[in-house]
Write a protein that holds these residues in place. Structure first.
Motif, PDB file in Angstrom:
ATOM      1  N   ALA A  70       0.808  -1.212   0.000  1.00 31.80           N
ATOM      2  CA  ALA A  70       0.000   0.000   0.000  1.00 31.80           C
ATOM      3  C   ALA A  70       0.844   1.266   0.000  1.00 31.80           C
ATOM      4  CB  ALA A  70      -0.943   0.006   1.200  1.00 31.80           C
ATOM      5  N   ARG A  71       0.316   2.302  -0.640  1.00 26.73           N
ATOM      6  CA  ARG A  71       0.903   3.642  -0.621  1.00 26.73           C
ATOM      7  C   ARG A  71      -0.027   4.547   0.194  1.00 26.73           C
ATOM      8  NH1 ARG A  71       3.635   4.246  -5.840  1.00 26.73           N
ATOM      9  NH2 ARG A  71       4.832   2.310  -6.088  1.00 26.73           N
TER      10      ARG A  71
ATOM     11  N   ARG B  96       8.349   2.590  10.301  1.00 30.62           N
ATOM     12  CA  ARG B  96       7.588   1.686  11.157  1.00 30.62           C
ATOM     13  C   ARG B  96       6.579   0.844  10.378  1.00 30.62           C
ATOM     14  NH1 ARG B  96       7.568   4.344  16.629  1.00 30.62           N
ATOM     15  NH2 ARG B  96       8.946   6.143  16.460  1.00 30.62           N
ATOM     16  N   LEU B  97       6.383   1.167   9.121  1.00 34.33           N
ATOM     17  CA  LEU B  97       5.419   0.426   8.314  1.00 34.33           C
ATOM     18  C   LEU B  97       5.918  -0.987   8.003  1.00 34.33           C
ATOM     19  CD1 LEU B  97       4.334   3.099   5.683  1.00 34.33           C
ATOM     20  CD2 LEU B  97       2.865   2.053   7.430  1.00 34.33           C
ATOM     21  N   PRO B  98       5.000  -1.917   7.770  1.00 36.83           N
ATOM     22  CA  PRO B  98       5.423  -3.240   7.297  1.00 36.83           C
ATOM     23  C   PRO B  98       6.209  -3.126   5.998  1.00 36.83           C
ATOM     24  CG  PRO B  98       3.113  -3.259   7.971  1.00 36.83           C
ATOM     25  CD  PRO B  98       3.546  -1.826   7.985  1.00 36.83           C
ATOM     26  N   GLU B  99       7.111  -4.043   5.782  1.00 36.90           N
ATOM     27  CA  GLU B  99       7.930  -4.029   4.573  1.00 36.90           C
ATOM     28  C   GLU B  99       7.049  -4.027   3.335  1.00 36.90           C
ATOM     29  OE1 GLU B  99      11.651  -6.518   2.542  1.00 36.90           O
ATOM     30  OE2 GLU B  99      10.752  -7.178   4.444  1.00 36.90           O
ATOM     31  N   GLY B 100       7.394  -3.169   2.392  1.00 34.34           N
ATOM     32  CA  GLY B 100       6.644  -3.075   1.141  1.00 34.34           C
ATOM     33  C   GLY B 100       5.681  -1.912   1.099  1.00 34.34           C
ATOM     34  N   MET B 101       5.251  -1.405   2.250  1.00 38.92           N
ATOM     35  CA  MET B 101       4.374  -0.236   2.290  1.00 38.92           C
ATOM     36  C   MET B 101       5.221   1.034   2.292  1.00 38.92           C
ATOM     37  SD  MET B 101       1.318  -1.117   4.968  1.00 38.92           S
ATOM     38  CE  MET B 101       0.390  -2.669   4.861  1.00 38.92           C
ATOM     39  N   THR B 102       4.678   2.083   1.683  1.00 34.86           N
ATOM     40  CA  THR B 102       5.381   3.363   1.646  1.00 34.86           C
ATOM     41  C   THR B 102       4.414   4.491   1.992  1.00 34.86           C
ATOM     42  OG1 THR B 102       4.996   3.426  -0.748  1.00 34.86           O
ATOM     43  CG2 THR B 102       7.173   2.722  -0.004  1.00 34.86           C
ATOM     44  N   THR B 103       4.970   5.601   2.457  1.00 31.16           N
ATOM     45  CA  THR B 103       4.146   6.741   2.833  1.00 31.16           C
ATOM     46  C   THR B 103       4.844   8.039   2.443  1.00 31.16           C
ATOM     47  OG1 THR B 103       2.928   7.783   4.666  1.00 31.16           O
ATOM     48  CG2 THR B 103       5.094   6.857   5.193  1.00 31.16           C
ATOM     49  N   TYR B 104       4.067   9.046   2.084  1.00 35.83           N
ATOM     50  CA  TYR B 104       4.607  10.314   1.621  1.00 35.83           C
ATOM     51  C   TYR B 104       3.735  11.475   2.102  1.00 35.83           C
ATOM     52  CZ  TYR B 104       6.643   7.038  -1.718  1.00 35.83           C
ATOM     53  OH  TYR B 104       7.280   5.962  -2.283  1.00 35.83           O
ATOM     54  N   SER B 105       4.346  12.644   2.175  1.00 33.99           N
ATOM     55  CA  SER B 105       3.610  13.895   2.274  1.00 33.99           C
ATOM     56  C   SER B 105       3.714  14.562   0.912  1.00 33.99           C
ATOM     57  CB  SER B 105       4.205  14.813   3.343  1.00 33.99           C
ATOM     58  OG  SER B 105       4.155  14.206   4.617  1.00 33.99           O
TER      59      SER B 105
ATOM     60  N   VAL C  41      -1.070  11.906  -7.017  1.00 37.85           N
ATOM     61  CA  VAL C  41      -1.461  10.738  -7.816  1.00 37.85           C
ATOM     62  C   VAL C  41      -0.225   9.996  -8.318  1.00 37.85           C
ATOM     63  CG1 VAL C  41      -2.557  10.003  -9.978  1.00 37.85           C
ATOM     64  CG2 VAL C  41      -3.730  11.602  -8.454  1.00 37.85           C
ATOM     65  N   ARG C  42       0.806  10.735  -8.730  1.00 38.78           N
ATOM     66  CA  ARG C  42       2.036  10.083  -9.173  1.00 38.78           C
ATOM     67  C   ARG C  42       2.676   9.289  -8.029  1.00 38.78           C
ATOM     68  NH1 ARG C  42       4.105  14.114 -11.243  1.00 38.78           N
ATOM     69  NH2 ARG C  42       5.431  14.851  -9.531  1.00 38.78           N
ATOM     70  N   LEU C  43       2.719   9.871  -6.832  1.00 36.17           N
ATOM     71  CA  LEU C  43       3.265   9.156  -5.680  1.00 36.17           C
ATOM     72  C   LEU C  43       2.451   7.901  -5.383  1.00 36.17           C
ATOM     73  CD1 LEU C  43       3.975  12.175  -3.309  1.00 36.17           C
ATOM     74  CD2 LEU C  43       5.699  10.679  -4.333  1.00 36.17           C
ATOM     75  N   ALA C  44       1.153   7.981  -5.590  1.00 37.34           N
ATOM     76  CA  ALA C  44       0.273   6.855  -5.265  1.00 37.34           C
ATOM     77  C   ALA C  44       0.321   5.746  -6.298  1.00 37.34           C
ATOM     78  CB  ALA C  44      -1.161   7.364  -5.126  1.00 37.34           C
ATOM     79  N   THR C  45       0.622   6.083  -7.555  1.00 34.78           N
ATOM     80  CA  THR C  45       0.424   5.109  -8.628  1.00 34.78           C
ATOM     81  C   THR C  45       1.683   4.709  -9.382  1.00 34.78           C
ATOM     82  OG1 THR C  45      -0.054   6.850 -10.254  1.00 34.78           O
ATOM     83  CG2 THR C  45      -1.917   5.985  -8.980  1.00 34.78           C
ATOM     84  N   ALA C  46       2.799   5.397  -9.171  1.00 41.87           N
ATOM     85  CA  ALA C  46       4.018   5.081  -9.931  1.00 41.87           C
ATOM     86  C   ALA C  46       4.402   3.612  -9.756  1.00 41.87           C
ATOM     87  CB  ALA C  46       5.164   5.979  -9.477  1.00 41.87           C
TER      88      ALA C  46
ATOM     89  N   THR D 103       7.262   2.239  -9.635  1.00 41.82           N
ATOM     90  CA  THR D 103       8.271   2.166  -8.577  1.00 41.82           C
ATOM     91  C   THR D 103       8.290   3.504  -7.861  1.00 41.82           C
ATOM     92  OG1 THR D 103      10.002   2.886 -10.117  1.00 41.82           O
ATOM     93  CG2 THR D 103       9.712   0.517  -9.806  1.00 41.82           C
ATOM     94  N   PRO D 104       8.498   3.514  -6.539  1.00 38.04           N
ATOM     95  CA  PRO D 104       8.479   4.772  -5.786  1.00 38.04           C
ATOM     96  C   PRO D 104       9.473   5.780  -6.361  1.00 38.04           C
ATOM     97  CG  PRO D 104       8.489   2.900  -4.295  1.00 38.04           C
ATOM     98  CD  PRO D 104       8.728   2.349  -5.670  1.00 38.04           C
ATOM     99  N   SER D 105       8.992   7.017  -6.574  1.00 39.52           N
ATOM    100  CA  SER D 105       9.848   8.036  -7.168  1.00 39.52           C
ATOM    101  C   SER D 105      10.628   8.821  -6.128  1.00 39.52           C
ATOM    102  CB  SER D 105       8.993   9.009  -7.992  1.00 39.52           C
ATOM    103  OG  SER D 105       7.963   9.563  -7.193  1.00 39.52           O
ATOM    104  N   SER D 106      10.285   8.655  -4.851  1.00 34.05           N
ATOM    105  CA  SER D 106      10.975   9.343  -3.764  1.00 34.05           C
ATOM    106  C   SER D 106      11.079   8.389  -2.579  1.00 34.05           C
ATOM    107  CB  SER D 106      10.207  10.600  -3.345  1.00 34.05           C
ATOM    108  OG  SER D 106      10.122  11.520  -4.406  1.00 34.05           O
ATOM    109  N   PRO D 107      12.056   8.614  -1.692  1.00 34.61           N
ATOM    110  CA  PRO D 107      12.159   7.736  -0.512  1.00 34.61           C
ATOM    111  C   PRO D 107      10.898   7.810   0.341  1.00 34.61           C
ATOM    112  CG  PRO D 107      14.127   9.095  -0.777  1.00 34.61           C
ATOM    113  CD  PRO D 107      13.107   9.640  -1.721  1.00 34.61           C
TER     114      PRO D 107
END
Length: 267
Positions: free
Chosen positions: A117-118, A171-180, A220-225, A227-231
């Motif tokens: 999940a993003r 702290r997220l489970p491996e594979g999940m990413t989060t962004y502001s 939307v780009r962060l949510a759907t890319a 591969t993650p475009s930013s750490p």
């Protein structure tokens, strides 16, 4: 089919996010405060200023869709004067920081978020106006009771959310990413509706504000890319990661979890 949840989806940026996610092939859950009809989506209704309603929303999301691949915490407001929610916290902090934090953690706890999940939380240019005590960050905003400043309080609430997002990434489970995601100034009527000083400056800011459709591209780009475009944990503005100079991120995260009665995730 991939599924996305968007809060604050009734108009402006939220509606643009829903449209672009639908165009990208997502099934969308649109969360709004009041009863609305949105074609082609699951419409859920909750007042995100009220903690019990956020808990109920998380349960309804779980019962509505099999999984959530994208969560966009878009709902926000810049209230013109001090007032508290039924839970005893300042409204601006409740909606812009505490609500996305609580919803994210409830969806994690009830198993709604898919393994990859993003999670994207909408930020603001005004994070630069944020003010926090590094040792004892006020994550509920009640310290502004006697010296309320609309721009500073809004900036502080958004900064607090950015810092919590940064800490959540580890702290997220491996594979999940989060962004502001900072969409910049948007031509949505947000400033005019906010009242106070923001209403006064809205006529000027609208001269260079972006259309909601353009502003929606970064989240939307962060949510759907593919591969993650930013750490994970980054604040992304105009497609680029931005450093946050003041960063007691773990303190903000821990204080927020305690304020909401949640168990902090372990790094």
């Amino acid at each position: 089919m991939r599924t996305a949840v968007v809060t604050g989806a009734a108009g402006g940026l939220g509606r643009a996010l829903v449209t672009q996610l639908l165009d990208a092939g997502f099934e969308v859950v649109a969360v709004t405060r009041r009863e609305t009809t949105t074609d082609g989506v699951h419409a859920l209704h909750a007042d995100l200023l009220v903690r019990d309603e956020i808990d109920a929303l998380a349960a309804r999301v779980r019962d509505t869709v099999p999984h959530v691949d994208v969560l966009i915490n878009n709902a926000g407001a810049a209230f013109p004067h001090y007032a508290e929610t039924p839970d005893g916290v300042e409204r601006t902090h409740a909606l812009n920081h505490l609500a996305p934090f609580q919803l994210t953690h409830r969806l994690l706890a009830n198993g709604s978020l898919a393994p990859g999940a993003r999670i994207v939380t909408i930020a603001s240019d005004l994070v630069t106006r944020g003010r926090l005590d590094a040792g004892r960050p006020d994550v509920t905003g009640t310290s502004w009771r006697t010296n309320f400043s609309q721009l500073t309080v809004y900036g502080t609430a958004k900064l607090t959310a950015v810092l919590a997002t940064s800490a959540l990434a580890d702290r997220l489970p491996e594979g999940m990413t989060t962004y502001s995601a900072n969409p910049g100034v948007i031509r949505t009527g947000f400033n005019a509706k906010a009242g106070g000083l923001l209403r006064l400056v809205s006529a000027v800011t609208n001269l260079f504000a972006a259309a909601p459709e353009k502003a929606a591209r970064t989240p939307v780009r962060l949510a759907t890319a593919a591969t993650p475009s930013s750490p994970s944990g980054s604040l992304v503005s105009h497609g680029k990661s931005v450093d946050v100079e003041f960063a007691p991120a773990d303190e903000v995260y821990e204080h927020t979890a305690r304020a909401l009665g949640l168990t902090p995730l372990v790094r």
